[in-house]
Design an enzyme around this catalytic site. Structure first.
Site, PDB file in Angstrom:
ATOM      1  N   CYS A 199      -1.854   8.801   2.877  1.00  0.00           N
ATOM      2  CA  CYS A 199      -1.588   8.499   1.464  1.00  0.00           C
ATOM      3  C   CYS A 199      -2.827   8.716   0.600  1.00  0.00           C
ATOM      4  CB  CYS A 199      -1.044   7.095   1.318  1.00  0.00           C
ATOM      5  SG  CYS A 199      -2.111   5.907   2.057  1.00  0.00           S
TER       6      CYS A 199
ATOM      7  N   GLU B 247       0.888  -1.161   0.000  1.00  0.00           N
ATOM      8  CA  GLU B 247       0.000   0.000   0.000  1.00  0.00           C
ATOM      9  C   GLU B 247       0.924   1.209   0.000  1.00  0.00           C
ATOM     10  OE1 GLU B 247      -1.532   3.024   1.155  1.00  0.00           O
ATOM     11  OE2 GLU B 247      -2.209   2.136   3.046  1.00  0.00           O
TER      12      GLU B 247
HETATM   13  C1  SIN Z   1      -2.574   5.720   4.929  1.00  0.00           C
HETATM   14  O1  SIN Z   1      -2.399   6.917   4.863  1.00  0.00           O
HETATM   15  O2  SIN Z   1      -1.653   4.932   4.676  1.00  0.00           O
HETATM   16  C2  SIN Z   1      -3.897   5.095   5.315  1.00  0.00           C
HETATM   17  C3  SIN Z   1      -5.012   6.016   5.379  1.00  0.00           C
HETATM   18  C4  SIN Z   1      -6.305   5.374   5.794  1.00  0.00           C
HETATM   19  O3  SIN Z   1      -6.385   4.197   6.162  1.00  0.00           O
HETATM   20  O4  SIN Z   1      -7.300   6.080   5.738  1.00  0.00           O
END
Ligand code: SIN
Length: 485
Positions: A291, A257
């Site tokens: 992210c 991810e």
């Molecule tokens: C992330 O920023 O890696 C995850 C964000 C989320 O689970 O909403």
């Protein structure tokens, strides 16, 4: 500031084989509070010793854990879920202390983290195989699903709990055992979670947390191990590519991810109030350090000025401050380097014609003003890079085609957002966007029930939902022959 910890949830060494691990060296590393830059605690630097001991512990625990009845694993995970929620306040305080995020956001994250445990405790009961209609009278064909084995989970600092549970909940529910390597910036949440796993009855060796300062060496040891059968990682695309390479010789399964560059498109017919609210949520959650953060806000030229005015007003209302202050909306950035990166982005944007409508400056310490920039264009560095901070650039487009071209003009493909009152436009644009997740008139899309993940350079695999468990299961085909009728 007094925060009233339950001392039993503050730990400072790796948790391996059901116990607190003493590394052979006496090396420690400091964990800082990003709001004050004070040292919270020195943590034993487990390093490669801790990784090796964790892998061995997970290996030893695997046969017993994987052969337990699903309903037993499920019950233990339910206990884990209950304990996380019972300790919500303490966990949130530890999280705010080490990550800086506002306490109210930390509390939400604890519930979000727990939701994965509950979800996969249920999902595990539905990991059905199948019976396939046979093409031969004397044969019967079926499939079963079995745990992959030992899982290595490498997790980031921006969601110190949820990114761990999103990985270990399906892993443990599936019957795998796990070695977690949390970010050296936020090991305390991970260790508190480890302690709760012990209290919940998760047997020794099933969940191990190794903490240390040498991120790349520890990650590489996990990837190169022949015992570890799967690596799951949340972090940058750059590091994801390195891990992928290190996993190649042992043909390890991977879930990645990675980075994002989310467009948030506001069409001419959008409900502007909803779009502003969604853009604030999608951009400024965790000070922009997610992210899935809206990285490029694309606004139709006819409503650009109106949107900009409304957006600036909403962003101006956000309060920047220490996460323990009740009214803080935006905490500090994780480190000074992140603040410098924000300054560089702003300087570059202004040099290329950008106009600062709000903010633009670093405040005391690692706090950075929520910033809105207009006149953004594709020459600016952050058009292609993940900002990971509280800067919201506003781009202008003239028609749907241009908006789509801009939105897809990136190597990333994690999340995108669109605002329009037209169902057919929402449908068509959703189909045309090259992203794994689309928020349609919605700025907050994360939930345990939906498949989280991206395409292109944003990674592979999905976390959460009905498909999340399969990432930790192998499919086996059985052919029964000589069936005499
Ligand atoms: C992330 O920023 O890696 C995850 C964000 C989320 O689970 O909403």
């Amino acid at each position: 500031m007094t925060i009233g910890f339950k001392p039993n949830l503050l730990f400072n060494s790796s948790y391996i084989n059901g116990d607190w691990f003493k590394a052979s060296s006496s090396k420690t590393f400091d964990v800082y509070n990003p709001s004050t830059q004070e040292v919270i605690i020195a943590v034993d630097d487990g390093g490669l010793d801790a990784v090796e001991a964790s892998i061995q512990a997970a290996h030893m625990a695997l046969p017993h854990w994987s052969s337990r009845l699903v309903k037993d694993r499920s019950l233990i995970l339910e206990n884990f879920y209950d304990l996380i929620l019972e300790n919500q306040k303490t966990l949130a305080e530890i999280m705010t202390l080490e990550s800086g995020k506002p306490l109210k956001e930390s509390k939400v994250e604890v519930v979000y983290a727990a939701s994965f445990i509950k979800w996969f405790a249920e999902e595990a009961k539905h990991s059905f195989g199948s019976v396939i209609p046979t093409p031969h009278k004397s044969k019967r064909i079926l499939t079963i699903k079995q745990p992959i084995g030992v899982v290595g989970a490498i997790t980031p600092w921006n969601f110190p709990l949820a990114m761990i549970t999103r990985k270990i909940a399906p892993a443990l529910a599936a019957g795998c055992t796990a070695v977690v390597r949390p970010s050296e910036a936020t090991p305390l949440s991970a260790l508190a979670l480890a302690e709760l796993s012990r209290q919940a009855g998760i047997p020794a060796g099933v969940l191990n947390v190794c903490v240390g300062s040498e991120a790349s060496a520890m990650g590489e040891a996990l990837c190169r191990s022949e015992i570890v059968r799967k690596i799951t990682f949340t972090g940058s695309t750059r590091v994801g590519a390195i891990l992928m390479k290190q996993c190649a010789p042992s043909i390890k399964k991977l879930s990645l991810e990675l980075g994002g560059n989310a467009p948030l498109i506001v069409f001419q017919d959008a409900n502007l109030e909803a779009a502003v609210q969604g853009a604030v949520a999608a951009k400024f959650r965790n000070a922009g350090q997610t992210c899935v953060a809206a990285n490029r806000i694309l606004v139709h030229e006819k409503i650009y000025d109106q949107f900009a005015e409304m957006f600036v007003k909403a962003v101006a209302a956000l309060k920047c401050g220490d996460g323990f202050q009740a009214d803080s909306d935006i905490g500090p950035l994780i480190n000074e380097k992140a603040c410098i990166r924000m300054q560089e982005y702003i300087k570059d944007a202004v040099n290329k014609g950008g106009k600062i409508l709000l903010g633009g400056k670093q405040l005391e310490g690692q706090f950075f003003q929520p910033t809105v920039l207009s006149n953004a264009n594709s020459k600016m560095t952050f058009y292609q890079e993940e900002i990971f901070g509280p800067i919201a650039p506003l781009y202008k487009f003239a028609n749907d085609q241009e908006a789509l071209l801009m939105a897809n003009d990136t190597i990333y493909g994690l999340a995108a957002y669109i605002y329009s009152e037209s169902i057919s436009k929402c449908w068509q644009i959703s189909e045309a966007l090259e992203y794994g997740m689309i928020g349609v008139n919605e700025g907050l899309i994360s939930t345990e029930v939906a498949p989280f993940g991206g395409i292109k350079s944003s990674g592979m695999g999905r976390e959460g939902s009905d498909v999340g468990l399969d990432e930790y299961l192998e499919l086996k085909y059985l052919c029964f022959g000589n069936i005499n009728s």
